[in-house]
Scaffold this motif. Sequence first.
Motif, PDB file in Angstrom:
ATOM      1  N   LEU A 249     -49.249  17.337-100.754  1.00  0.00           N
ATOM      2  CA  LEU A 249     -48.070  18.174-100.939  1.00  0.00           C
ATOM      3  C   LEU A 249     -46.932  17.342-101.516  1.00  0.00           C
ATOM      4  CD1 LEU A 249     -48.127  20.179 -97.577  1.00  0.00           C
ATOM      5  CD2 LEU A 249     -48.857  20.984 -99.837  1.00  0.00           C
ATOM      6  N   PRO A 250     -46.022  17.971-102.234  1.00  0.00           N
ATOM      7  CA  PRO A 250     -44.876  17.217-102.757  1.00  0.00           C
ATOM      8  C   PRO A 250     -44.027  16.680-101.613  1.00  0.00           C
ATOM      9  CG  PRO A 250     -44.570  19.584-103.053  1.00  0.00           C
ATOM     10  CD  PRO A 250     -45.989  19.395-102.627  1.00  0.00           C
ATOM     11  N   VAL A 251     -43.343  15.585-101.876  1.00  0.00           N
ATOM     12  CA  VAL A 251     -42.510  14.958-100.864  1.00  0.00           C
ATOM     13  C   VAL A 251     -41.328  15.870-100.538  1.00  0.00           C
ATOM     14  CG1 VAL A 251     -41.085  12.958-100.307  1.00  0.00           C
ATOM     15  CG2 VAL A 251     -43.178  12.671-101.670  1.00  0.00           C
ATOM     16  N   ARG A 252     -41.133  16.106 -99.259  1.00  0.00           N
ATOM     17  CA  ARG A 252     -40.023  16.950 -98.831  1.00  0.00           C
ATOM     18  C   ARG A 252     -38.764  16.118 -98.637  1.00  0.00           C
ATOM     19  NH1 ARG A 252     -42.420  21.023 -94.164  1.00  0.00           N
ATOM     20  NH2 ARG A 252     -43.968  22.097 -95.460  1.00  0.00           N
ATOM     21  N   ALA A 253     -37.651  16.759 -98.882  1.00  0.00           N
ATOM     22  CA  ALA A 253     -36.369  16.100 -98.613  1.00  0.00           C
ATOM     23  C   ALA A 253     -36.230  15.909 -97.113  1.00  0.00           C
ATOM     24  CB  ALA A 253     -35.222  16.946 -99.152  1.00  0.00           C
ATOM     25  N   PRO A 254     -35.670  14.773 -96.688  1.00  0.00           N
ATOM     26  CA  PRO A 254     -35.511  14.537 -95.253  1.00  0.00           C
ATOM     27  C   PRO A 254     -34.589  15.581 -94.625  1.00  0.00           C
ATOM     28  CG  PRO A 254     -34.265  12.930 -96.525  1.00  0.00           C
ATOM     29  CD  PRO A 254     -35.124  13.687 -97.503  1.00  0.00           C
ATOM     30  N   VAL A 255     -34.929  15.975 -93.398  1.00  0.00           N
ATOM     31  CA  VAL A 255     -34.119  16.948 -92.675  1.00  0.00           C
ATOM     32  C   VAL A 255     -32.926  16.225 -92.067  1.00  0.00           C
ATOM     33  CG1 VAL A 255     -34.070  18.603 -90.789  1.00  0.00           C
ATOM     34  CG2 VAL A 255     -36.149  18.343 -92.174  1.00  0.00           C
ATOM     35  N   PRO A 256     -31.708  16.650 -92.360  1.00  0.00           N
ATOM     36  CA  PRO A 256     -30.544  15.972 -91.783  1.00  0.00           C
ATOM     37  C   PRO A 256     -30.497  16.167 -90.271  1.00  0.00           C
ATOM     38  CG  PRO A 256     -29.885  17.989 -92.912  1.00  0.00           C
ATOM     39  CD  PRO A 256     -31.341  17.788 -93.229  1.00  0.00           C
ATOM     40  N   VAL A 257     -30.105  15.125 -89.575  1.00  0.00           N
ATOM     41  CA  VAL A 257     -30.007  15.156 -88.120  1.00  0.00           C
ATOM     42  C   VAL A 257     -28.543  15.252 -87.733  1.00  0.00           C
ATOM     43  CG1 VAL A 257     -30.490  13.920 -85.972  1.00  0.00           C
ATOM     44  CG2 VAL A 257     -32.111  13.809 -87.884  1.00  0.00           C
ATOM     45  N   ASP A 258     -28.238  16.207 -86.888  1.00  0.00           N
ATOM     46  CA  ASP A 258     -26.870  16.385 -86.422  1.00  0.00           C
ATOM     47  C   ASP A 258     -26.461  15.166 -85.596  1.00  0.00           C
ATOM     48  OD1 ASP A 258     -24.481  17.194 -85.285  1.00  0.00           O
ATOM     49  OD2 ASP A 258     -25.140  19.251 -84.995  1.00  0.00           O
ATOM     50  N   ASP A 259     -25.332  14.562 -85.952  1.00  0.00           N
ATOM     51  CA  ASP A 259     -24.857  13.390 -85.226  1.00  0.00           C
ATOM     52  C   ASP A 259     -24.541  13.711 -83.771  1.00  0.00           C
ATOM     53  OD1 ASP A 259     -25.076  11.795 -87.465  1.00  0.00           O
ATOM     54  OD2 ASP A 259     -22.994  12.110 -88.098  1.00  0.00           O
ATOM     55  N   CYS A 260     -24.294  14.988 -83.462  1.00  0.00           N
ATOM     56  CA  CYS A 260     -23.983  15.375 -82.084  1.00  0.00           C
ATOM     57  C   CYS A 260     -25.228  15.470 -81.215  1.00  0.00           C
ATOM     58  CB  CYS A 260     -23.253  16.717 -82.059  1.00  0.00           C
ATOM     59  SG  CYS A 260     -21.611  16.677 -82.796  1.00  0.00           S
ATOM     60  N   TYR A 261     -26.414  15.462 -81.834  1.00  0.00           N
ATOM     61  CA  TYR A 261     -27.634  15.598 -81.046  1.00  0.00           C
ATOM     62  C   TYR A 261     -28.065  14.225 -80.540  1.00  0.00           C
ATOM     63  CZ  TYR A 261     -32.460  16.424 -79.727  1.00  0.00           C
ATOM     64  OH  TYR A 261     -33.631  16.483 -79.034  1.00  0.00           O
ATOM     65  N   PRO A 262     -28.099  14.012 -79.223  1.00  0.00           N
ATOM     66  CA  PRO A 262     -28.446  12.694 -78.675  1.00  0.00           C
ATOM     67  C   PRO A 262     -29.953  12.480 -78.680  1.00  0.00           C
ATOM     68  CG  PRO A 262     -27.932  14.210 -76.908  1.00  0.00           C
ATOM     69  CD  PRO A 262     -27.712  14.961 -78.185  1.00  0.00           C
TER      70      PRO A 262
END
Length: 413
Positions: A249-262
């Motif tokens: 499969l084509p490379v997926r863009a990384p999923v951004p991680v919310d800085d508020c999520y510990p």
Amino acid sequence: MIADYLDLGCTEIINSSRAAAYAEPHCLLTACSPCTGLREAISDPPYTDPVTDAAPWYDPAVPESALVLGVMGLTAAGYSQSTIQRTPLQLVGDGAALGVARRAHREITYTVLLLALEECALAYGMEWLATALQGAPCAGACDGDEIGVYACCPTGDGTRELRHLYGVGLLEGPTLVSARYEPEGIIAEVTFTLVAGVPWIYREPLQTLTDWIPLGDGDLVEVDPDEVYGQCEEPTPCMEDPECPPPPLPVRAPVPVDDCYPTGEATFRRSVVALSPVDHPEWLEAVPVLELETGGSALRRLVVRFWANPLGGDCEEIVDPCGACTDIQIPYLPPGSTLLVDGRTQQAEVECPQGALGTAVSAPILYGPRGAAFEWPIFACSTGLCIEILSTAATTAPDARARVLLVPRSDVG
């Protein structure tokens, strides 16, 4: 549902027992036998008269309000029909694709008797009814109100028979259909229609999960709350040809991680409660309601996890990582605050005291497993549950406490 009682936004609209008691000395209704046990179920003392009892419609500034004898229910239509809808899509060939099933709003039409001793009292009774059906003052609005009704004549405290609907507002009415003038007074037939934006009919929470849990007494554990989901592997499709692998499969863009999520491992206070499979109604699904008080300090990294436990095993020894159903994760709750995550209305709020200014209400940030978007959990059929509550030990106040209610619901009643 019986038509003898209706509470809308904490205002009693229909109470056949009250109306019959007030009408009896005037001989206005001679052949009426209202639901027995209703007055006891709502913890009212014996009814005397509207003034002595401070009836819901009585207003000392309006003398004719004392001559209104109450509202007696005749019929309630709309509870006993499902709101489920489905639109099949016809195929080019024979048959059709069923389409997605969804539930529409629920419309509930009441026919009642409004009892009054004279014409001005009847006019005021209609005014009061029209205002009361608008819902609770300074509440409801576009979200609607809660109503309380009974499925049958209540016995004891009425807990078994009590039902609730949410997001309810007035759709049409009240409309005066007819008025019969008797020597003793006036019997008016009135209709009105309510609409429930949340179509489900909810029972009282299961009594086995009503106790508060002191979070500060939980066991100390070193754990990464997200790690459990990484231990459960997905099955490999058996029809993949090892000599002819599918193209990558084509490379997926990384999923951004919310800085508020510990993330990561930490020391938590851990408390566990259990729901036995025999305590969950076999043919009713249920939704959770989380209530939490943070106490004297801010609470960080709250995780409430639900585990499937169909065999009713020991919840203190949860060993199957694949049995984890879902999470409610909240990064931060301020000190002295009260959290409500309500699966009945699918709304969450935090109340924070503001001293002389009163209380501020805010919406908390909710995450699902591994920081994913939160989805409201629904537990179908008769399944046992283990409910695990984790909060970082350094931020869990000694007086912090929580409880998780499980509320059965149905589509008809």
